[in-house]
Scaffold this active site. Structure first.
Site, PDB file in Angstrom:
ATOM      1  CB  CYS A   2       1.162  20.374 -10.560  1.00 34.20           C
ATOM      2  SG  CYS A   2      -0.177  21.482 -10.989  1.00 34.20           S
ATOM      3  NE  ARG A  27       2.393  15.234  -7.677  1.00 38.82           N
ATOM      4  CZ  ARG A  27       2.372  15.150  -6.356  1.00 38.82           C
ATOM      5  NH1 ARG A  27       2.675  14.034  -5.761  1.00 38.82           N
ATOM      6  NH2 ARG A  27       2.072  16.201  -5.620  1.00 38.82           N
ATOM      7  CD1 TRP A  74      -5.864  17.742 -12.234  1.00 40.51           C
ATOM      8  CD2 TRP A  74      -6.066  19.465 -10.831  1.00 40.51           C
ATOM      9  NE1 TRP A  74      -7.143  17.720 -11.722  1.00 40.51           N
ATOM     10  CE2 TRP A  74      -7.293  18.771 -10.866  1.00 40.51           C
ATOM     11  CE3 TRP A  74      -5.963  20.598 -10.009  1.00 40.51           C
ATOM     12  CZ2 TRP A  74      -8.405  19.148 -10.118  1.00 40.51           C
ATOM     13  CZ3 TRP A  74      -7.067  20.981  -9.259  1.00 40.51           C
ATOM     14  CH2 TRP A  74      -8.270  20.253  -9.320  1.00 40.51           C
ATOM     15  CG  ASN A 100       2.141  20.685  -6.778  1.00 39.31           C
ATOM     16  OD1 ASN A 100       0.960  20.978  -6.906  1.00 39.31           O
ATOM     17  ND2 ASN A 100       2.544  19.557  -6.230  1.00 39.31           N
ATOM     18  N   GLY A 101       0.721  23.962  -6.529  1.00 37.17           N
ATOM     19  CA  GLY A 101       0.026  24.613  -5.416  1.00 37.17           C
ATOM     20  C   GLY A 101      -0.791  25.797  -5.898  1.00 37.17           C
ATOM     21  CD  GLU A 482     -13.673   3.131  -2.756  1.00 38.48           C
ATOM     22  OE1 GLU A 482     -14.061   4.194  -2.256  1.00 38.48           O
ATOM     23  OE2 GLU A 482     -12.650   3.057  -3.431  1.00 38.48           O
ATOM     24  CE  LYS A 486     -12.331   4.044  -6.663  1.00 32.14           C
ATOM     25  NZ  LYS A 486     -11.503   4.212  -5.525  1.00 32.14           N
ATOM     26  CD  GLU A 489     -12.234   7.533  -8.508  1.00 34.26           C
ATOM     27  OE1 GLU A 489     -11.602   8.565  -8.321  1.00 34.26           O
ATOM     28  OE2 GLU A 489     -12.178   6.563  -7.723  1.00 34.26           O
ATOM     29  CG  HIS A 505     -36.644   6.972   4.045  1.00 34.62           C
ATOM     30  ND1 HIS A 505     -37.814   7.132   4.746  1.00 34.62           N
ATOM     31  CD2 HIS A 505     -35.996   5.933   4.631  1.00 34.62           C
ATOM     32  CE1 HIS A 505     -37.863   6.241   5.730  1.00 34.62           C
ATOM     33  NE2 HIS A 505     -36.769   5.498   5.670  1.00 34.62           N
ATOM     34  CE  LYS A 604      -3.053   7.290  -6.205  1.00 31.51           C
ATOM     35  NZ  LYS A 604      -4.255   6.455  -6.131  1.00 31.51           N
TER      36      LYS A 604
HETATM   37  C1  F6R Z   1     -10.688   7.923  -5.286  1.00 37.67           C
HETATM   38  C2  F6R Z   1      -9.485   8.545  -4.755  1.00 37.67           C
HETATM   39  C3  F6R Z   1      -9.638   9.794  -3.965  1.00 37.67           C
HETATM   40  C4  F6R Z   1      -8.690   9.782  -2.754  1.00 37.67           C
HETATM   41  C5  F6R Z   1      -8.770  11.116  -2.012  1.00 37.67           C
HETATM   42  C6  F6R Z   1      -7.942  11.109  -0.755  1.00 37.67           C
HETATM   43  O1  F6R Z   1     -10.385   6.777  -6.000  1.00 37.67           O
HETATM   44  O2  F6R Z   1      -8.405   8.084  -4.947  1.00 37.67           O
HETATM   45  O3  F6R Z   1     -10.963   9.961  -3.563  1.00 37.67           O
HETATM   46  O4  F6R Z   1      -9.065   8.732  -1.915  1.00 37.67           O
HETATM   47  O5  F6R Z   1      -8.337  12.132  -2.860  1.00 37.67           O
HETATM   48  O6  F6R Z   1      -6.592  10.905  -1.055  1.00 37.67           O
HETATM   49  P1  F6R Z   1      -5.572  10.463   0.059  1.00 37.67           P
HETATM   50  O7  F6R Z   1      -5.982   9.104   0.516  1.00 37.67           O
HETATM   51  O8  F6R Z   1      -4.248  10.477  -0.607  1.00 37.67           O
HETATM   52  O9  F6R Z   1      -5.670  11.440   1.186  1.00 37.67           O
END
Ligand code: F6R
Length: 609
Positions: A2, A27, A74, A100-101, A482, A486, A489, A505, A604
Site C-alpha cells: 500500500c 507498493r 494491496w 498501510n498495514g 533467482e 524472476k 513472478e 533424486h 515491492k
Molecule cells: C523478488 C523480490 C522479493 C524481495 C523480498 C524481500 O524479485 O523483490 O522477493 O526480494 O520481498 O524484500 P526486501 O529485500 O526489501 O527485504
C-alpha cells in the site's frame, strides 16, 4: 505494501496526489482512492484497479481541494473493490483515513464499535480506524488519533484528515514507514521517499509510535502518549531522475542495465588497490568485535535471501567463517541459539520487510551482534541494526528485484574481504587479487548487456512453455533459484530451481519435451558435473538453454541454446550469470504481455506479515 500520499501546499492538489500515487504504485495496485477537503467538506473518489483508473475517474468527475490524502492498495482484508478502497470514513463522513498495514484486533474493535452504534460498510480492517478516532474526537484531531492508535494492535502507518478540525493532516506510525517532506511552503507526507523527490529532499522520518501533525504553518511531532518530540529533517541523496524510466520500456529493464554502475557505486570508496585493503569502518561495528566472530547467520526473504546464499560462499571461501542462512519468516519464530560470537546479518532492499524486521528484533532482544545490508538509508532495519552496510543501488521501482541483487552481492563480497583482512585470513596479494577481480566485473557486465539482442532472441523461443526447470551447482545454485523466482513472478510461468546433483533424486521425473531447463554453467570447479546434468536432461528429450563461458564447441553440441558470458573468477561468476537469467525472464514476460513492473498479487515492499 500500500502507498500513502498527502499534501498541504500551494500546488495543484489533485495533480500532486496523483503524481505521488503513480510513484507509489509499485507498493500496491489493486485499487486506489483520494480524499480532499474543500471549504470544510470532504470529497472522495475511489476506484478498483490501477492509478490510471483513478486518473480517469478524476477526469470524468473532477474535484478540487485545499489539502488531501490518497492511497494505492494491496489487499489484505477484503477483496479489491471500490468500497474496500481507501480512504475509509467514520459514521458521519467527517473523518477519513488511509492506512498501510494490518490491524490485528479489528474484529474485536469492530464488534465493540457496532455495539456502541457505529455502522460499517466494508470488509476491511482499516474501517475501524476512522470509527475509533470518531469515538475519541472532541474537536482536536491529533488528540483523538493519539487515543485511537493506543487501541490498535498490529502494524500501521496512517494519514487522517477531518472536516471538523481543518487545515491539518495527522499521521501516525507503528511498523510500516511514514515520512514527511518539507518543501517551500508545502508539506508532502508519504509511505516512501520516492514521491517526495520532485518536491524536496529534506525529509523527516517518523519512528514507531510517533504522531505528526502537518499544517500549512508547520509540523510538530509527539509520541503516542502525547509527549512532544524534536525531530530534524534529513537530506536524502536520491534525486528525481533516478525514479524515471529514462527511455526504457520498463523500470525492470532499466534497472538490469544499471547493474554495472550499481556495482561500481557499491565498491566506490571502499577498496584501495594500493594497499589491497577494503575500508568498511562506516558499518559501525568495531574491528575488534568483528575479529571475535566465529559464525555468521544471514536472515532475509526472497531475492535478498538468494543474495545471502551467494554471500555464504563469499564469506566461507574468503573469510573462512561458517555461515548459515535462514528465511526471516521462519527465523522469527524459532528458538535460535543466542551465540555471542555470531554476527547476524539482515539483508533487505527496502529495509522495511516485516518478517526481516521482526527477526531482527528477536535477535536484538537477545543482545546479539546485528548488521543490516540494505539499500534504503534511514529505513527501519538500518535504524535498528547495530551495524549498517549500505548498498548503493539507488531507488528500485520494478517490483522484481534486479540491481539490488547485484548490489547485495557486491556488499557481501566486500564484507567477506573486510572480515578476512581483520582476521588476517589472507595476505595483501591474495586480497588484491580478489579486489582486482571485483573491479573488472562491471565492465564484463557491460559486455553481456551490449549483446542483449541475442539474449532476447534466445528468450523469445521459450515464451509458450508453461513450466521451467532451473539448474545450477555450487555458487550458481542460488542464481538458478533467482532465475526461477524472476520467471515465476513476472511471467507467471511455473519454474523450479534445483542444485544439479539433486535432479536425479526426483525432479528428473518431470523432464520431457514440454519442460525446458535453464542451466547455469560457467566454467568452474563443477562444470564437468553440470555437463553431466545437461546430458541427463537431453537424454530425456528435454530442451536445454545454458548460461556459460564454456568452450563453445563442447557446449553447443550438448545444448539447444547458449547465452555466453565472459571469463570470470569462479567464485564471482554469479555477478555475470545473474544478468542473462534476469533478461531471459524479462523478455519472456514482456513478450507475453505481462505487467513486468507490477506483477499481479505482488508489492515491492512487504510490510505485512
Ligand atoms: C523478488 C523480490 C522479493 C524481495 C523480498 C524481500 O524479485 O523483490 O522477493 O526480494 O520481498 O524484500 P526486501 O529485500 O526489501 O527485504
Amino acid at each position: 505494501m500500500c502507498g500513502i500520499i498527502g499534501y498541504i501546499g500551494q500546488k495543484d492538489l489533485c495533480s500532486v496526489l496523483l503524481d505521488g500515487l503513480k510513484k507509489l504504485e509499485y507498493r500496491g495496485y489493486d485499487s486506489a482512492g483520494i480524499a480532499v477537503i474543500q471549504g470544510g467538506e470532504i470529497i472522495k473518489r475511489r476506484v478498483k484497479g490501477k492509478i490510471s483508473a483513478l486518473e480517469q475517474e478524476l477526469k470524468s468527475s473532477p474535484i478540487r481541494g485545499e489539502y488531501g490524502i490518497a492511497h494505492t492498495r494491496w489487499a489484505t482484508h477484503g477483496r479489491p473493490s471500490e468500497e474496500n478502497a481507501h480512504p475509509h470514513q467514520d459514521c458521519k463522513g467527517n473523518i477519513v483515513v488511509v492506512h498501510n498495514g494490518i490491524i490485528e484486533n479489528y474484529l474485536q474493535l469492530k464488534q465493540e464499535l457496532i455495539n456502541q452504534g457505529h455502522r460499517f460498510n466494508t470488509e476491511t480492517d482499516t474501517e475501524i480506524i476512522p470509527h475509533t478516532i470518531e469515538k475519541h474526537f472532541r474537536g482536536n484531531l491529533e488528540q483523538a488519533v493519539g487515543k485511537a492508535v493506543q487501541e490498535l494492535k498490529g502494524a500501521f502507518a496512517i494519514a487522517v484528515v477531518c472536516s471538523q478540525d481543518r487545515n491539518k493532516v495527522v499521521v501516525a506510525r507503528k511498523g510500516p514507514p511514514m515520512v514527511v517532506g518539507i518543501g517551500k511552503n508545502e508539506y508532502i507526507i508519504s509511505s516512501d521517499i520516492n514521491p517526495l523527490l520532485n518536491h524536496t529532499r529534506d525529509i523527516v522520518f517518523l519512528q514507531d509510535r510517533e504522531i505528526g501533525v502537518v499544517q500549512p504553518t508547520g509540523i510538530r511531532f509527539s509520541s503516542f502518549s502525547g509527549k512532544p518530540l524534536e525531530k530534524k529533517a534529513e537530506r536524502v541523496s536520491w534525486n528525481p531522475v533516478m525514479i524515471e524510466k529514462g527511455g526504457y520500456k520498463h523500470f525492470m529493464l532499466k534497472e538490469i542495465f544499471e547493474q554495472p554502475q550499481v556495482m561500481r557505486d557499491t565498491l566506490k570508496g571502499r577498496i584501495s588497490l594500493d594497499e589491497g585493503d577494503v575500508h568498511l569502518d562506516e558499518i559501525g561495528i568495531l574491528k575488534k568485535d568483528l575479529n571475535q566472530i566465529s559464525r555468521i547467520v544471514i536472515i532475509a526473504c526472497g531475492t535478498s535471501f538468494n543474495a545471502g546464499l551467494i554471500g555464504k560462499y563469499f564469506l566461507e571461501t574468503i573469510a573462512g567463517i561458517p555461515v548459515e542462512i535462514e528465511y526471516a519468516s521462519e527465523y522469527r519464530y524459532k528458538d535460535f541459539i543466542a551465540d555471542q560470537n555470531a554476527l547476524f546479518i539482515f539483508i533487505s532492499q527496502s529495509g522495511e520487510t516485516a518478517d526481516t524486521l521482526a527477526a531482527l528484533r528477536e535477535v536484538i532482544k537477545k543482545d546479539l551482534m546485528t548488521m543490516a545490508v540494505c539499500n534504503v538509508k534511514n529505513s527501519s532495519i538500518t535504524r535498528e541494526a547495530k551495524g549498517v552496510l549500505l548498498t548503493h543501488a539507488g531507488p528500485e521501482i520494478g517490483v522484481a528485484a534486479t540491481k539490488t541483487f547485484t548490489a547485495q552481492m557486491s556488499a557481501l563480497a566486500l564484507l567477506a574481504l573486510y572480515i578476512a583482512q581483520i582476521k588476517k585470513k589472507m595476505n595483501k596479494e591474495q586480497r588484491l587479487g580478489y579486489i582486482q577481480e571485483l573491479q573488472r566485473i562491471p565492465h564484463q557486465m557491460e559486455n553481456i548487456l551490449n549483446k542483449v539482442r541475442s539474449i532476447e532472441a534466445a528468450a523469445l523461443d521459450f515464451i509458450s512453455y508453461s513450466h521451467f526447470l532451473y539448474l545450477g551447482r555450487w555458487v550458481n545454485y542460488p542464481v538458478a533459484r533467482e532465475g526461477a523466482l524472476k520467471l515465476k513472478e513476472i511471467s507467471y510461468i511455473h519454474a523450479e530451481a534445483y542444485p544439479g546433483g539433486e535432479m536425479k533424486h526426483g525432479p528428473i521425473a518431470l523432464i520431457d519435451e514440454k519442460m525446458p531447463t535453464m542451466v547455469i554453467a560457467p566454467r568452474d570447479r563443477v562444470i564437468d558435473k553440470v555437463l553431466s546434468n545437461i546430458s541427463e536432461v537431453k537424454a530425456r528429450l528435454g530442451t536445454v538453454v545454458a548460461v556459460s563461458n564454456q568452450d563453445q564447441k563442447e557446449l553447443s553440441d550438448k545444448v539447444d541454446k547458449v547465452i555466453n558470458i565472459p571469463e570470470i573468477h569462479e567464485l564471482f561468476s554469479p555477478f555475470l550469470t545473474a544478468i542473462p537469467v534476469q533478461l531471459f525472464a524479462y523478455y519472456i514476460a514482456a513478450e507475453r504481455g505481462a505487467d513486468v513492473d507490477q506483477p499481479r498479487n505482488l508489492a515491492k515492499s512487504v510490510t505485512v506479515e
